[in-house]
Design a protein around this motif. Structure first.
Motif, PDB file in Angstrom:
ATOM      1  N   ALA A   1       0.829  -1.202   0.000  1.00 33.38           N
ATOM      2  CA  ALA A   1       0.000   0.000   0.000  1.00 33.38           C
ATOM      3  C   ALA A   1       0.868   1.258   0.000  1.00 33.38           C
ATOM      4  CB  ALA A   1      -0.924  -0.005   1.211  1.00 33.38           C
ATOM      5  N   PHE A   2       1.957   1.232   0.770  1.00 32.89           N
ATOM      6  CA  PHE A   2       2.828   2.404   0.815  1.00 32.89           C
ATOM      7  C   PHE A   2       3.529   2.629  -0.521  1.00 32.89           C
ATOM      8  CE2 PHE A   2       7.083   4.244   1.738  1.00 32.89           C
ATOM      9  CZ  PHE A   2       6.637   5.522   2.019  1.00 32.89           C
ATOM     10  N   LEU A   3       4.021   1.564  -1.129  1.00 32.15           N
ATOM     11  CA  LEU A   3       4.686   1.715  -2.432  1.00 32.15           C
ATOM     12  C   LEU A   3       3.702   2.237  -3.471  1.00 32.15           C
ATOM     13  CD1 LEU A   3       6.888  -1.513  -2.426  1.00 32.15           C
ATOM     14  CD2 LEU A   3       7.633   0.850  -2.026  1.00 32.15           C
ATOM     15  N   GLY A   4       2.462   1.769  -3.408  1.00 28.70           N
ATOM     16  CA  GLY A   4       1.441   2.288  -4.311  1.00 28.70           C
ATOM     17  C   GLY A   4       1.140   3.747  -4.032  1.00 28.70           C
ATOM     18  N   PHE A   5       1.103   4.124  -2.769  1.00 28.50           N
ATOM     19  CA  PHE A   5       0.884   5.510  -2.352  1.00 28.50           C
ATOM     20  C   PHE A   5       2.001   6.403  -2.900  1.00 28.50           C
ATOM     21  CE2 PHE A   5       1.729   8.830   0.840  1.00 28.50           C
ATOM     22  CZ  PHE A   5       0.495   9.447   0.942  1.00 28.50           C
ATOM     23  N   LEU A   6       3.236   5.929  -2.836  1.00 30.01           N
ATOM     24  CA  LEU A   6       4.362   6.696  -3.365  1.00 30.01           C
ATOM     25  C   LEU A   6       4.226   6.919  -4.869  1.00 30.01           C
ATOM     26  CD1 LEU A   6       7.560   5.249  -1.599  1.00 30.01           C
ATOM     27  CD2 LEU A   6       6.393   7.416  -1.127  1.00 30.01           C
ATOM     28  N   GLU A   7       3.828   5.877  -5.582  1.00 23.98           N
ATOM     29  CA  GLU A   7       3.758   5.957  -7.051  1.00 23.98           C
ATOM     30  C   GLU A   7       2.576   6.783  -7.546  1.00 23.98           C
ATOM     31  OE1 GLU A   7       5.824   4.986  -9.518  1.00 23.98           O
ATOM     32  OE2 GLU A   7       7.218   4.675  -7.843  1.00 23.98           O
ATOM     33  N   THR A   8       1.609   7.020  -6.686  1.00 24.67           N
ATOM     34  CA  THR A   8       0.417   7.755  -7.122  1.00 24.67           C
ATOM     35  C   THR A   8       0.355   9.125  -6.442  1.00 24.67           C
ATOM     36  OG1 THR A   8      -0.846   6.519  -5.449  1.00 24.67           O
ATOM     37  CG2 THR A   8      -0.897   5.691  -7.711  1.00 24.67           C
TER      38      THR A   8
ATOM     39  N   ALA B   1      -3.960   9.233   5.284  1.00 27.93           N
ATOM     40  CA  ALA B   1      -3.113  10.329   4.822  1.00 27.93           C
ATOM     41  C   ALA B   1      -3.852  11.643   5.016  1.00 27.93           C
ATOM     42  CB  ALA B   1      -2.743  10.144   3.354  1.00 27.93           C
ATOM     43  N   LEU B   2      -3.140  12.624   5.524  1.00 29.19           N
ATOM     44  CA  LEU B   2      -3.675  13.972   5.666  1.00 29.19           C
ATOM     45  C   LEU B   2      -3.201  14.784   4.474  1.00 29.19           C
ATOM     46  CD1 LEU B   2      -5.057  16.253   7.351  1.00 29.19           C
ATOM     47  CD2 LEU B   2      -2.822  16.621   8.427  1.00 29.19           C
ATOM     48  N   GLN B   3      -4.133  15.348   3.745  1.00 28.76           N
ATOM     49  CA  GLN B   3      -3.808  16.177   2.583  1.00 28.76           C
ATOM     50  C   GLN B   3      -4.064  17.632   2.917  1.00 28.76           C
ATOM     51  OE1 GLN B   3      -4.904  14.784  -1.337  1.00 28.76           O
ATOM     52  NE2 GLN B   3      -5.560  16.822  -1.961  1.00 28.76           N
ATOM     53  N   VAL B   4      -3.060  18.457   2.636  1.00 27.33           N
ATOM     54  CA  VAL B   4      -3.173  19.899   2.854  1.00 27.33           C
ATOM     55  C   VAL B   4      -3.108  20.579   1.492  1.00 27.33           C
ATOM     56  CG1 VAL B   4      -2.203  21.906   4.012  1.00 27.33           C
ATOM     57  CG2 VAL B   4      -2.013  19.650   5.084  1.00 27.33           C
ATOM     58  N   ASP B   5      -4.175  21.301   1.156  1.00 25.99           N
ATOM     59  CA  ASP B   5      -4.214  22.015  -0.119  1.00 25.99           C
ATOM     60  C   ASP B   5      -5.009  23.296   0.062  1.00 25.99           C
ATOM     61  OD1 ASP B   5      -6.929  21.252  -0.181  1.00 25.99           O
ATOM     62  OD2 ASP B   5      -6.468  19.438  -1.312  1.00 25.99           O
TER      63      ASP B   5
ATOM     64  N   VAL C   1      13.675  12.213  -6.239  1.00 29.93           N
ATOM     65  CA  VAL C   1      14.319  12.623  -7.491  1.00 29.93           C
ATOM     66  C   VAL C   1      13.288  13.183  -8.466  1.00 29.93           C
ATOM     67  CG1 VAL C   1      15.533  11.755  -9.531  1.00 29.93           C
ATOM     68  CG2 VAL C   1      16.281  11.063  -7.247  1.00 29.93           C
ATOM     69  N   ALA C   2      12.073  12.658  -8.416  1.00 30.90           N
ATOM     70  CA  ALA C   2      11.003  13.121  -9.304  1.00 30.90           C
ATOM     71  C   ALA C   2      10.465  14.494  -8.904  1.00 30.90           C
ATOM     72  CB  ALA C   2       9.857  12.108  -9.328  1.00 30.90           C
ATOM     73  N   GLY C   3      10.861  14.991  -7.712  1.00 36.35           N
ATOM     74  CA  GLY C   3      10.504  16.358  -7.362  1.00 36.35           C
ATOM     75  C   GLY C   3       9.734  16.563  -6.073  1.00 36.35           C
ATOM     76  N   THR C   4       9.356  15.498  -5.379  1.00 41.84           N
ATOM     77  CA  THR C   4       8.646  15.635  -4.115  1.00 41.84           C
ATOM     78  C   THR C   4       9.641  15.738  -2.963  1.00 41.84           C
ATOM     79  OG1 THR C   4       6.762  14.340  -4.934  1.00 41.84           O
ATOM     80  CG2 THR C   4       6.964  14.578  -2.551  1.00 41.84           C
ATOM     81  N   ARG C   5       9.544  16.778  -2.186  1.00 40.66           N
ATOM     82  CA  ARG C   5      10.402  16.899  -1.005  1.00 40.66           C
ATOM     83  C   ARG C   5       9.899  15.932   0.062  1.00 40.66           C
ATOM     84  NH1 ARG C   5       8.692  21.981  -1.838  1.00 40.66           N
ATOM     85  NH2 ARG C   5       7.758  22.100   0.252  1.00 40.66           N
ATOM     86  N   ILE C   6      10.799  15.173   0.649  1.00 36.34           N
ATOM     87  CA  ILE C   6      10.412  14.174   1.648  1.00 36.34           C
ATOM     88  C   ILE C   6      11.081  14.503   2.977  1.00 36.34           C
ATOM     89  CG2 ILE C   6      10.414  11.723   2.252  1.00 36.34           C
ATOM     90  CD1 ILE C   6      10.481  11.092  -0.722  1.00 36.34           C
ATOM     91  N   TYR C   7      10.258  14.565   4.021  1.00 35.50           N
ATOM     92  CA  TYR C   7      10.736  14.871   5.361  1.00 35.50           C
ATOM     93  C   TYR C   7      10.374  13.714   6.294  1.00 35.50           C
ATOM     94  CZ  TYR C   7      10.932  19.580   3.413  1.00 35.50           C
ATOM     95  OH  TYR C   7      11.205  20.667   2.619  1.00 35.50           O
TER      96      TYR C   7
ATOM     97  N   ALA D   1       2.661  15.342  -5.128  1.00 35.90           N
ATOM     98  CA  ALA D   1       2.708  16.263  -3.990  1.00 35.90           C
ATOM     99  C   ALA D   1       3.957  17.132  -4.027  1.00 35.90           C
ATOM    100  CB  ALA D   1       2.669  15.474  -2.684  1.00 35.90           C
ATOM    101  N   GLU D   2       3.841  18.321  -3.441  1.00 41.43           N
ATOM    102  CA  GLU D   2       5.013  19.179  -3.271  1.00 41.43           C
ATOM    103  C   GLU D   2       5.934  18.582  -2.213  1.00 41.43           C
ATOM    104  OE1 GLU D   2       3.978  23.253  -2.362  1.00 41.43           O
ATOM    105  OE2 GLU D   2       2.068  23.006  -3.404  1.00 41.43           O
ATOM    106  N   ALA D   3       5.323  18.040  -1.173  1.00 44.12           N
ATOM    107  CA  ALA D   3       6.114  17.498  -0.065  1.00 44.12           C
ATOM    108  C   ALA D   3       5.349  16.369   0.612  1.00 44.12           C
ATOM    109  CB  ALA D   3       6.448  18.586   0.947  1.00 44.12           C
ATOM    110  N   LEU D   4       6.117  15.436   1.167  1.00 38.04           N
ATOM    111  CA  LEU D   4       5.576  14.340   1.958  1.00 38.04           C
ATOM    112  C   LEU D   4       6.268  14.367   3.314  1.00 38.04           C
ATOM    113  CD1 LEU D   4       4.060  11.631   2.450  1.00 38.04           C
ATOM    114  CD2 LEU D   4       6.019  10.480   1.359  1.00 38.04           C
TER     115      LEU D   4
END
Length: 240
Positions: A20-27, A224-228, A67-73, A32-35
């Motif tokens: 589920a997590f790997l799928g979440f990453l790929e989608t 997952a909490l989405q902030v937009d 590498v694709a552009g999402t900042r990960i913290y 996202a701008e950041a995770l």
């Protein structure tokens, strides 16, 4: 869009969560701008020198998204506080201090794992102070990998048994501590995990309405909490 998750407790014995997590990453994460991952990402972590093939696979998946552009913290939790610089390099993520104030939707938001808010659990707080002491950390890092694995298994087993025996309010946050921490950091939104009780709580801080958002753990379902631009929205999803 910014995403926040916590308490995945990734381990090889739960391939459903890993998938589920790997799928979440790929989608979702790739858009996202950041995770932000707010602790207990792994069920156990005995040191970067003990990384397993499974953990390296997770690191590679994170790095691809970075590498694709999402900042990960990434923030330490109570189970993976020994994650270090080597893992973060492999995963392409930035390690955050706990607590950390982040600008989300133009607002100062306090991010925490959440265990330090559970001050009524005196036994756990004593153990945390000992484990996070610089001297203790030095000793732990210099134990053999086998010894660290044995200690981690012992702590894990005793933690589960003790948690089962404790009253539910003991292992939840202390309301007064929440207010104190929010006042200290001058915020009106706090986001944390750890308690596995996803919800949004309304409270008052310095005479103003405030909120505490508790992230859900990944077990029977993912969260997952989405902030937009529309605000802060936490939703569950199936583990497939």
């Amino acid at each position: 869009m910014i995403l926040l998750i916590s308490d995945l407790h990734l381990e090889e014995r739960r391939p459903d969560i890993s998938r589920a997590f790997l799928g979440f990453l790929e989608t979702r994460a790739r858009h996202a701008e950041a995770l932000y991952i707010l602790g207990d990402f792994f069920e156990v972590w005995v040191g970067d020198d003990g990384m397993t093939h499974f953990q390296r696979e997770i690191a590679r998946a994170l790095k691809a998204v970075s590498v694709a552009g999402t900042r990960i913290y990434l923030m330490h939790g109570n189970r993976d506080f020994m994650i270090g610089k080597a893992f973060c390099r492999e995963a392409g993520c930035t390690l955050l201090a706990d607590p950390h104030v982040a600008p989300l939707n133009g607002e100062r938001v306090l991010l925490m794992h959440g265990d330090s808010l559970c001050t009524r659990d005196e036994g756990y707080m004593r153990l945390k102070r000992w484990l996070r002491n610089p001297v203790s950390l030095f000793i732990l890092h210099n134990l053999s990998l086998t010894k660290r694995q044995q200690l981690a298994q012992k702590l894990r087993s005793s933690s589960k048994e003790e948690t089962r025996m404790k009253a539910s309010d003991i292992v939840d946050v202390t309301p007064d501590e929440v207010v104190k921490v929010m006042q200290r950091h001058n915020v009106h939104t706090l986001i944390h995990g750890h308690t596995h009780r996803p919800a949004t709580h309304v409270l008052e801080v310095d005479g103003q309405v405030a909120r505490r958002i508790v992230l859900g753990d990944w077990d029977r379902q993912g969260w997952a909490l989405q902030v937009d631009e529309s605000g802060f929205h936490q939703t569950p999803f199936e583990l497939t």
